[in-house]
Scaffold this active site. Structure first.
Site, PDB file in Angstrom:
ATOM      1  N   TYR A  86      -7.640   0.248  -4.561  1.00  0.00           N
ATOM      2  CA  TYR A  86      -6.738  -0.564  -3.734  1.00  0.00           C
ATOM      3  C   TYR A  86      -5.819   0.377  -2.964  1.00  0.00           C
ATOM      4  O   TYR A  86      -5.287   1.338  -3.530  1.00  0.00           O
ATOM      5  CB  TYR A  86      -5.889  -1.492  -4.620  1.00  0.00           C
ATOM      6  CG  TYR A  86      -4.818  -2.223  -3.840  1.00  0.00           C
ATOM      7  CD1 TYR A  86      -5.039  -3.504  -3.353  1.00  0.00           C
ATOM      8  CD2 TYR A  86      -3.588  -1.611  -3.569  1.00  0.00           C
ATOM      9  CE1 TYR A  86      -4.069  -4.159  -2.616  1.00  0.00           C
ATOM     10  CE2 TYR A  86      -2.619  -2.259  -2.827  1.00  0.00           C
ATOM     11  CZ  TYR A  86      -2.856  -3.533  -2.357  1.00  0.00           C
ATOM     12  OH  TYR A  86      -1.906  -4.178  -1.617  1.00  0.00           O
ATOM     13  N   GLU A 131      -3.610  -3.791   4.275  1.00  0.00           N
ATOM     14  CA  GLU A 131      -4.132  -3.786   2.912  1.00  0.00           C
ATOM     15  C   GLU A 131      -5.648  -3.587   2.921  1.00  0.00           C
ATOM     16  O   GLU A 131      -6.367  -4.356   3.564  1.00  0.00           O
ATOM     17  CB  GLU A 131      -3.781  -5.112   2.221  1.00  0.00           C
ATOM     18  CG  GLU A 131      -4.106  -5.132   0.752  1.00  0.00           C
ATOM     19  CD  GLU A 131      -3.759  -6.479   0.117  1.00  0.00           C
ATOM     20  OE1 GLU A 131      -4.383  -7.502   0.473  1.00  0.00           O
ATOM     21  OE2 GLU A 131      -2.858  -6.505  -0.737  1.00  0.00           O
TER      22      GLU A 131
END
Ligand code: ADP
Ligand code: MG
Length: 368
Positions: free
Chosen positions: A109, A197
């Site tokens: 991530y 993101e």
């Protein structure tokens, strides 16, 4: 402003952030044509909607050949995709992204947000990729590595290294990882993003790092200096009433419940000063077009905006719009008596409340 994954990936490429080869398609044939331009399969067909969790709802599927891509795309295009993020009504899928399927060794991530309390962009990275970051933060916060960036200094090379080391990447991936982080941060600043993101950021079996997903949000307040980016907006993904409100320069937020509220606040007071009866009429129309609204509460403190002027605007607007619900008005401030008198003498059925409590009581009585 939110944009689609395929648009986000096009922006990433401009900043040398690697993404899988692929392209967008609006028809099954186009999807096959995109696949034909790529190397041999397998391919992945991904529904383009402004919501994540698409895999779970059947919005991400693999296909071995371009013919199969066409077939899969024909099933995804036109579907109403329900994911944990869309709500039960789901989202209509009108485009798909067709891309080369990757042989994934690891999912990470990487995200950049503005931390308001620190007044800095914060870069977060985690070895727990593919999962919602909120979930990781709640269960295993130790897996998240963070670096806050001083906007005047910019991202320091040691910070990018801290992140890459912190998630346990092997030495040979440190250089690609720091390059990836640095380029994503460059984009975040250059495009005035409010969120960038990459979940997941993958390491492929042959050792490449790629952005497999892209969730890029742009700061609405900065769009005036990015005219090319404003064009990426997809009105179909927005609430139709919020769209309508924007057209008339009104701030409208659709909430649940059955009381429509027309109110002012610090910034809005300045806007309301210049509010024409047309704007008030548009506001009425938008509030009343939500069928759940059973009563409208107008709660205005007239400081800069004089109450008599507001009352005149409301009266004119109420004559233009089919006001199907009762209206309660609470006015306070400059020229309040003149304002109340205008409303009472208008011949229209407004209920003028004495104060906030009285207004709340009257509204509650009406909806019950
Ligand atoms: P969402 O966030 O909506 O679930 P993602 O783009 O993150 O969608 O994809 C979900 C999962 O699907 C990824 O975690 C990955 O396992 C798989 N996936 C997505 N794109 C590809 C791709 N190009 N190649 C291989 N797997 C992929
Ligand atoms: Mg994702």
């Amino acid at each position: 402003m939110k944009i689609h994954e395929y648009q986000g990936k096009e922006l990433l490429q401009k900043f040398q952030v690697p993404v899988p080869a692929g392209g967008v398609a609006a028809t099954p044939e186009e999807a096959r044509q995109v696949a034909e331009t790529l190397e041999a399969g397998p391919f992945v067909v991904k529904a383009q909607i402004h919501a994540g969790g698409r895999g779970k709802g059947g919005g991400i599927q693999t296909a071995a050949t371009p013919e199969e891509v066409e077939d899969v795309a024909s099933r995804i295009l036109g579907m109403t995709l329900i994911t944990p993020q869309t709500g039960p009504e789901g989202r209509y899928v009108k485009t798909v992204l067709v891309e080369q399927a990757q042989d994934i060794a690891q999912e990470l991530y990487l995200g950049i947000v503005v931390d308001r309390s620190l007044a800095r962009p914060v870069i977060m990275m985690s070895a727990a990729g593919g999962m919602e970051i909120e979930e990781v933060a709640a269960r295993t916060p130790e897996l998240i590595v963070k670096e806050a960036v001083d906007p005047l200094l910019g991202l320091m090379p040691y910070q990018a290294r801290n992140l890459a080391f912190g998630v346990g990447l092997p030495p040979e991936l440190l250089r690609p990882a720091t390059g990836f982080i640095t380029n994503l941060y460059r984009m975040f600043v250059a495009l005035d993003c409010s969120l960038a993101e990459i979940n997941p950021l993958v390491v492929t079996k042959d050792g490449h790092m790629l952005a497999l997903d892209a969730k890029i949000n742009l700061d609405d307040n900065a769009l005036f200096r990015h005219h090319d980016l404003a064009a990426l907006e997809d009105p179909d993904e927005m609430d139709p009433l919020e769209n309508e409100a924007r057209k008339h320069h009104l701030n409208y937020i659709r909430l649940t419940g059955n009381i429509g509220a027309m109110v002012n606040g610090a910034g809005l007071a300045m806007a309301t000063m210049d509010a024409t009866p047309e704007m008030i009429a548009n506001g009425f129309r938008i509030i009343l077009s939500d069928p759940r609204v059973k009563v409208v509460l107008i709660n205005i403190f007239g400081g800069l905006l004089r109450c008599d002027r507001l009352a005149a605007g409301v009266i004119q607007a109420a004559r233009e719009v089919d006001v199907r619900a009762p209206i309660i008005i609470r006015l306070e401030g400059t020229n309040v008596e003149e304002g109340r008198q205008l409303l009472n003498e208008s011949g229209l059925t407004f209920t003028v409340a004495e104060d906030m409590q009285d207004a709340a009581r009257k509204v509650a009585a009406l909806v019950q």
